[in-house]
Each structure stands twice: as structure tokens, then as C-alpha cells.
Design a protein around this motif. Structure first.
Motif, PDB file in Angstrom:
ATOM      1  N   VAL A  55       0.837  -1.201   0.000  1.00 62.02           N
ATOM      2  CA  VAL A  55       0.000   0.000   0.000  1.00 62.02           C
ATOM      3  C   VAL A  55       0.875   1.256   0.000  1.00 62.02           C
ATOM      4  CG1 VAL A  55      -1.662   1.348   1.351  1.00 62.02           C
ATOM      5  CG2 VAL A  55      -1.968  -1.127   1.105  1.00 62.02           C
ATOM      6  N   VAL A  56       1.911   1.266   0.826  1.00 65.84           N
ATOM      7  CA  VAL A  56       2.824   2.407   0.860  1.00 65.84           C
ATOM      8  C   VAL A  56       3.524   2.557  -0.486  1.00 65.84           C
ATOM      9  CG1 VAL A  56       4.895   3.355   1.951  1.00 65.84           C
ATOM     10  CG2 VAL A  56       3.137   2.245   3.359  1.00 65.84           C
ATOM     11  N   LEU A  57       3.937   1.443  -1.066  1.00 64.05           N
ATOM     12  CA  LEU A  57       4.590   1.474  -2.375  1.00 64.05           C
ATOM     13  C   LEU A  57       3.642   2.015  -3.444  1.00 64.05           C
ATOM     14  CD1 LEU A  57       7.032   0.788  -4.160  1.00 64.05           C
ATOM     15  CD2 LEU A  57       6.086  -1.532  -4.402  1.00 64.05           C
ATOM     16  N   ALA A  58       2.363   1.626  -3.374  1.00 61.73           N
ATOM     17  CA  ALA A  58       1.381   2.119  -4.350  1.00 61.73           C
ATOM     18  C   ALA A  58       1.267   3.639  -4.289  1.00 61.73           C
ATOM     19  CB  ALA A  58       0.022   1.472  -4.089  1.00 61.73           C
ATOM     20  N   ARG A  59       1.339   4.206  -3.093  1.00 61.50           N
ATOM     21  CA  ARG A  59       1.293   5.669  -2.978  1.00 61.50           C
ATOM     22  C   ARG A  59       2.541   6.300  -3.568  1.00 61.50           C
ATOM     23  NH1 ARG A  59      -1.293   5.284   2.251  1.00 61.50           N
ATOM     24  NH2 ARG A  59       0.727   5.574   3.264  1.00 61.50           N
ATOM     25  N   TRP A  60       3.700   5.715  -3.276  1.00 56.57           N
ATOM     26  CA  TRP A  60       4.940   6.260  -3.833  1.00 56.57           C
ATOM     27  C   TRP A  60       4.897   6.270  -5.361  1.00 56.57           C
ATOM     28  CZ3 TRP A  60       8.937   3.152  -0.428  1.00 56.57           C
ATOM     29  CH2 TRP A  60       8.938   3.708   0.869  1.00 56.57           C
ATOM     30  N   VAL A  61       4.463   5.161  -5.935  1.00 54.74           N
ATOM     31  CA  VAL A  61       4.381   5.067  -7.393  1.00 54.74           C
ATOM     32  C   VAL A  61       3.376   6.078  -7.928  1.00 54.74           C
ATOM     33  CG1 VAL A  61       3.708   3.575  -9.314  1.00 54.74           C
ATOM     34  CG2 VAL A  61       5.087   2.642  -7.438  1.00 54.74           C
ATOM     35  N   ILE A  69      -4.940   8.535  -5.353  1.00 52.72           N
ATOM     36  CA  ILE A  69      -4.014   8.035  -4.336  1.00 52.72           C
ATOM     37  C   ILE A  69      -4.654   8.134  -2.959  1.00 52.72           C
ATOM     38  CG2 ILE A  69      -1.717   8.301  -3.339  1.00 52.72           C
ATOM     39  CD1 ILE A  69      -0.885   9.725  -5.921  1.00 52.72           C
ATOM     40  N   TYR A  70      -5.396   9.201  -2.750  1.00 54.33           N
ATOM     41  CA  TYR A  70      -5.985   9.434  -1.438  1.00 54.33           C
ATOM     42  C   TYR A  70      -7.258   8.620  -1.217  1.00 54.33           C
ATOM     43  CZ  TYR A  70      -7.249  11.895   2.777  1.00 54.33           C
ATOM     44  OH  TYR A  70      -7.549  12.195   4.082  1.00 54.33           O
ATOM     45  N   TYR A  71      -8.100   8.527  -2.242  1.00 50.11           N
ATOM     46  CA  TYR A  71      -9.403   7.885  -2.081  1.00 50.11           C
ATOM     47  C   TYR A  71      -9.405   6.386  -2.347  1.00 50.11           C
ATOM     48  CZ  TYR A  71     -11.516  12.552  -1.976  1.00 50.11           C
ATOM     49  OH  TYR A  71     -11.860  13.836  -1.644  1.00 50.11           O
ATOM     50  N   SER A 112      -4.575   2.251  -2.001  1.00 54.47           N
ATOM     51  CA  SER A 112      -3.456   3.128  -1.620  1.00 54.47           C
ATOM     52  C   SER A 112      -3.716   3.910  -0.337  1.00 54.47           C
ATOM     53  CB  SER A 112      -3.133   4.107  -2.764  1.00 54.47           C
ATOM     54  OG  SER A 112      -4.282   4.838  -3.149  1.00 54.47           O
ATOM     55  N   HIS A 113      -4.811   3.583   0.367  1.00 53.64           N
ATOM     56  CA  HIS A 113      -5.062   4.292   1.618  1.00 53.64           C
ATOM     57  C   HIS A 113      -5.768   3.384   2.631  1.00 53.64           C
ATOM     58  CE1 HIS A 113      -5.965   8.495   3.497  1.00 53.64           C
ATOM     59  NE2 HIS A 113      -5.374   7.662   4.341  1.00 53.64           N
ATOM     60  N   CYS A 114      -5.221   2.212   2.857  1.00 52.48           N
ATOM     61  CA  CYS A 114      -5.766   1.321   3.887  1.00 52.48           C
ATOM     62  C   CYS A 114      -4.669   0.825   4.828  1.00 52.48           C
ATOM     63  CB  CYS A 114      -6.501   0.141   3.259  1.00 52.48           C
ATOM     64  SG  CYS A 114      -5.452  -0.982   2.322  1.00 52.48           S
ATOM     65  N   ASP A 115      -3.482   1.451   4.780  1.00 58.53           N
ATOM     66  CA  ASP A 115      -2.390   0.972   5.611  1.00 58.53           C
ATOM     67  C   ASP A 115      -2.663   1.169   7.097  1.00 58.53           C
ATOM     68  OD1 ASP A 115      -2.221   3.561   4.535  1.00 58.53           O
ATOM     69  OD2 ASP A 115      -0.167   3.817   5.171  1.00 58.53           O
ATOM     70  N   GLY A 116      -3.455   2.189   7.467  1.00 60.11           N
ATOM     71  CA  GLY A 116      -3.810   2.363   8.866  1.00 60.11           C
ATOM     72  C   GLY A 116      -4.640   1.201   9.379  1.00 60.11           C
ATOM     73  N   LEU A 117      -5.604   0.764   8.601  1.00 65.61           N
ATOM     74  CA  LEU A 117      -6.411  -0.401   8.969  1.00 65.61           C
ATOM     75  C   LEU A 117      -5.544  -1.648   9.110  1.00 65.61           C
ATOM     76  CD1 LEU A 117      -9.384   0.310   6.576  1.00 65.61           C
ATOM     77  CD2 LEU A 117      -9.616   0.066   9.054  1.00 65.61           C
ATOM     78  N   LEU A 118      -4.617  -1.811   8.198  1.00 67.94           N
ATOM     79  CA  LEU A 118      -3.745  -2.988   8.233  1.00 67.94           C
ATOM     80  C   LEU A 118      -2.775  -2.935   9.408  1.00 67.94           C
ATOM     81  CD1 LEU A 118      -2.991  -3.257   4.402  1.00 67.94           C
ATOM     82  CD2 LEU A 118      -4.551  -4.692   5.740  1.00 67.94           C
ATOM     83  N   THR A 122       3.131  14.309   1.959  1.00 67.23           N
ATOM     84  CA  THR A 122       2.038  13.704   2.739  1.00 67.23           C
ATOM     85  C   THR A 122       1.825  12.266   2.313  1.00 67.23           C
ATOM     86  OG1 THR A 122       0.870  15.759   3.214  1.00 67.23           O
ATOM     87  CG2 THR A 122      -0.462  13.766   3.109  1.00 67.23           C
ATOM     88  N   TYR A 123       1.883  11.992   1.031  1.00 67.18           N
ATOM     89  CA  TYR A 123       1.608  10.661   0.506  1.00 67.18           C
ATOM     90  C   TYR A 123       2.844   9.780   0.500  1.00 67.18           C
ATOM     91  CZ  TYR A 123      -2.440  13.320  -0.707  1.00 67.18           C
ATOM     92  OH  TYR A 123      -3.540  14.136  -0.612  1.00 67.18           O
ATOM     93  N   GLU A 124       3.999  10.405   0.458  1.00 66.00           N
ATOM     94  CA  GLU A 124       5.244   9.637   0.448  1.00 66.00           C
ATOM     95  C   GLU A 124       5.581   9.076   1.826  1.00 66.00           C
ATOM     96  OE1 GLU A 124       7.439  12.137  -3.164  1.00 66.00           O
ATOM     97  OE2 GLU A 124       7.732  12.696  -1.062  1.00 66.00           O
ATOM     98  N   TRP A 125       5.392   9.888   2.886  1.00 65.83           N
ATOM     99  CA  TRP A 125       5.780   9.360   4.197  1.00 65.83           C
ATOM    100  C   TRP A 125       4.924   9.841   5.371  1.00 65.83           C
ATOM    101  CZ3 TRP A 125       7.369  12.868   7.953  1.00 65.83           C
ATOM    102  CH2 TRP A 125       7.763  14.131   7.506  1.00 65.83           C
TER     103      TRP A 125
END
Length: 392
Positions: free
Chosen positions: A167-173, A184-186, A190-196, A243-246
Motif C-alpha cells: 500500500v505504501v509502495l502504491a502511494r509512492w508510485v 491516491i488518497y481515495y 493506496s489508503h488502507c495501511d492504517g487499517l492494516l 504527505t503521501y510519500e511518508w
């Protein structure tokens, strides 16, 4: 799973940050409160499922989904009913999707994808993108978890680490190859890493007693998480690439450090602070605040009142709707949910086909009454007049 009032206190700070973000440019980092909610929800849902599996050797999926529906749907329907007239009047310019499609996307919990498809086309319901991601998680994760448990008798910690990294990699790409941060945000992918991350915490606590028996070092780690989150809240902007990178994964990591402490300690400075009645009260009605504040804020802001009058109307109307919803809509549904939790459950088997000879049978045991402590879906957010990033 015993109730943890301090987790309600943490929810209170998260929702207040998001509400501030939606009405004040000074609260430009408040959108990170959503990722705090993701962590809380991932932890609680996974801990509950693991507890039921350990107790009964199965998970009653029918009871699980019925209880989730009773918790989530009544106030969501009320929010849509109350806000619908404004979609065709004062806030009509904000809705660019067909109203029927917009309502369907909210009710079917795919509003996040609708907002990618048509740029934030759900208008004053745009905030339901985050509810959609969480409901998609509720739908898929229990099936995956019981499937792994049936095969390996052990929750998938390594698999969760891999998924978080992807998921983090998907945002970086996405940041490197797109001029828009919208999808990327929605996007769930690419935005479920908090849940995981929250789920990973529950899995590790279930596996290792030493992590659950935290001591003084847990308090230190948790306060480090608080100061880390505070620094991110003070310096983050939703429209910047970092914000999306880290920043998003760091916010989720700091929130995980806090949740670990609150979930394993019953007393201490942080637990005592977050367990204060005002914070717990706000946390308990946080789902209503999530649902109602955004339509109210966006509608009020469309009228261009002076700032003081605007904020007074936003707060007053949101609180009125939240209190009414809590006593008239949510509490009756919660009482029904609790009766289902305490009543004997007729044997229900849910079979999940897996490659090879194994199948998963969900046993007859119902959810524990403490399921009420589960996190409600999180909220969305939008910079007032923000440029370059997702509005909500």
C-alpha cells in the motif's frame, strides 16, 4: 474484550481534529485524524474476531454483519435524509454526480471510488469515502482472516506486513507518476495501511503475551507517538507530495504506538487523561459527529456568513443533529444489537471455499457484548478551498 474508555478519548481528539480541518485553514494537518481512526478500527475489528475464534473455534459471520449493519446504517440513512434537501438547494453546486448514483455509492459503500471516477462528485457526502474504505475492509478482512486461521491456526502477521508495504509502495508510485493525488488518497488500494497496521497490532498482541504485558516503556512509546502525531498535525498539508510519500504511514505508525498502550494498560497518565468523561463522551458519539459535521459545514460555508456566525452555526447544528441521532436513532439500534449479542444464537454455518481440501466453518457463537466498543467508520475531510489535493 473489555471496554477501553481511553480509546473513546482518542477518537474524540481525532474527530475534533478533522472537524477543525474542515472549517479552519489553521488546522491544515487535521485530516490525519482519519488515519488515527483507521488504526483504531483495524485493531478492534481484528481483536474481536481473534477473540471469538479463540473462544469458539469459529466466527459467526452472519451475526457479525448484522451487528455492523445495526451500528452503521441507521445514522447513515438519517444523515442522507436530513441532508438531501440541501443537495437540491444551497449545496446543489457541490454535487456533480447524478443524485441517484451519488446516494447509491454512499449506501453501497463505494463512495471512495465514485469520488475518483468523478472528481469529488458526491458533494456534501464526499466524506463518506472513508466509511466506504472501512466497510470494504469489514467485508473482506474477516473472510481472509478465518481462511488463514483455518489453514494455519495462526493469524497472518507476515502477510499483513507485506500488504502494508504494498500500500505504501502504491502511494509512492502514484506520487511519482501522477499530477493528481485524488485517486491516491481515495483508492482503497493506496489508503488502507492504517487499517492494516491496526490489524497487525491485534495479531501480534494475540500471539505474544509479552507485548500485552507492557510496562513503563509502553507509556514512553505512547507519548512519543503523541508528540509525533502533534508534529505531523502541525506541519502537514493535504496537497503536498510528502504527505503521501511518508506522512500518512508515519501518522498511522504513531497512532499504532498509542493504541497499543491504551489497549494493554488500564491506568497511567495517558490512560487516565483520555478516560476523562468529556473526552469519552465525545468519543462515544464520534460516529454521529463524523456523519453530520461535513454536510453541515459545507452547507453553512456555502452561505458565506461572517466567520464567527459561520462557526457558531456549524457547531450548534452539528451538535444538535449528533445528540438527536444518538438518542433517537443510534441508541435504539445499539440496544437491538446488544440484545443480539446476549441472546443465544441458532447454529449458523458459513463456509468459505479455499484452494485445496480445507474449508472454513464459522461456528454458532455470537459476538461478545463488548463488541459495542468497535470503532465506527472513520470520516473524510477537506481543506476549505484547498488546492492540489483531495478536498475531502
Amino acid at each position: 474484550m473489555s471496554r477501553r474508555p481511553a480509546l473513546d478519548g482518542l477518537r474524540a481528539f481525532a474527530v475534533l481534529a478533522v472537524m477543525a480541518f474542515h472549517t479552519s485553514p489553521a488546522a491544515h494537518g487535521g485530516f490525519l485524524g482519519v488515519d488515527v481512526f483507521f488504526v483504531i478500527s483495524g485493531y478492534l475489528i481484528t481483536a474481536l474476531l481473534l477473540r471469538e475464534w479463540s473462544r469458539s473455534g469459529g466466527v459467526d459471520l452472519k451475526a457479525f454483519y448484522v451487528k455492523r449493519a445495526l451500528r452503521l446504517l441507521p445514522p447513515l440513512l438519517f444523515m442522507l435524509a436530513v441532508s438531501l434537501p440541501f443537495v437540491f438547494t444551497w449545496a446543489r453546486d457541490q454535487l456533480t454526480l447524478n443524485p441517484v448514483i451519488a446516494i447509491a455509492s454512499v449506501l453501497l459503500y463505494v463512495a471512495n471510488w465514485a469520488n475518483v471516477w468523478v472528481n469529488e462528485g458526491t458533494g456534501i457526502w464526499t466524506h463518506t469515502w472513508s466509511l466506504s474504505i472501512e466497510e470494504q475492509f469489514y467485508l473482506i478482512w474477516p473472510l481472509v482472516l478465518i481462511g488463514v486461521l483455518a489453514r494455519r491456526k495462526k493469524a497472518p502477521a507476515a502477510g499483513l506486513v507485506v500488504l502494508i508495504a504494498l500500500v505504501v509502495l502504491a502511494r509512492w508510485v502514484g506520487v511519482a507518476n501522477s499530477d493528481s493525488f485524488l485517486w491516491i488518497y481515495y483508492a482503497t488500494t493506496s489508503h488502507c495501511d492504517g487499517l492494516l497496521l491496526g490489524s497487525l497490532l491485534a495479531v501480534l498482541l494475540n500471539r505474544r503475551d509479552s507485548l500485552a504485558r507492557s510496562g513503563r516503556q509502553s507509556e514512553i512509546v505512547a507519548w512519543a507517538g503523541v508528540f509525533g502525531l502533534a508534529a505531523l498535525f502541525a506541519t502537514s498539508h493535504i496537497e503536498t507530495s510528502d504527505t503521501y510519500e511518508w506522512r500518512l504511514p508515519m501518522a498511522a505508525l504513531f497512532a499504532t504506538m498509542i493504541v497499543h498502550h491504551l489497549a494493554t494498560r488500564k491506568q497511567g497518565p495517558m490512560v487516565d487523561l483520555l478516560s476523562l468523561r468529556p473526552f469519552v463522551a465525545v468519543g462515544m458519539v464520534s460516529y454521529g459527529l463524523y456523519l453530520y459535521h461535513f454536510p453541515v459545514f459545507m452547507t453553512v460555508q456555502s452561505r458565506h456568513y461572517p466567520h464567527l456566525e459561520q462557526h457558531a452555526l456549524e457547531i450548534t447544528l452539528t451538535l444538535a443533529l449528533t445528540v438527536f441521532s444518538w438518542f433517537v436513532v443510534e441508541k435504539p439500534a445499539l440496544r437491538l444489537k446488544d440484545r443480539l449479542a446476549g441472546a443465544p444464537v441458532a447454529p449458523v454455518t458459513v463456509t468459505v471455499a479455499l484452494p485445496g481440501p480445507a474449508t472454513v466453518e464459522a461456528g454458532p457463537a455470537g459476538m461478545a457484548a463488548s463488541a459495542q466498543a468497535l470503532a465506527a467508520p472513520i470520516i473524510g475531510y477537506a481543506p476549505p478551498g484547498g488546492v492540489g489535493g483531495p478536498r475531502v
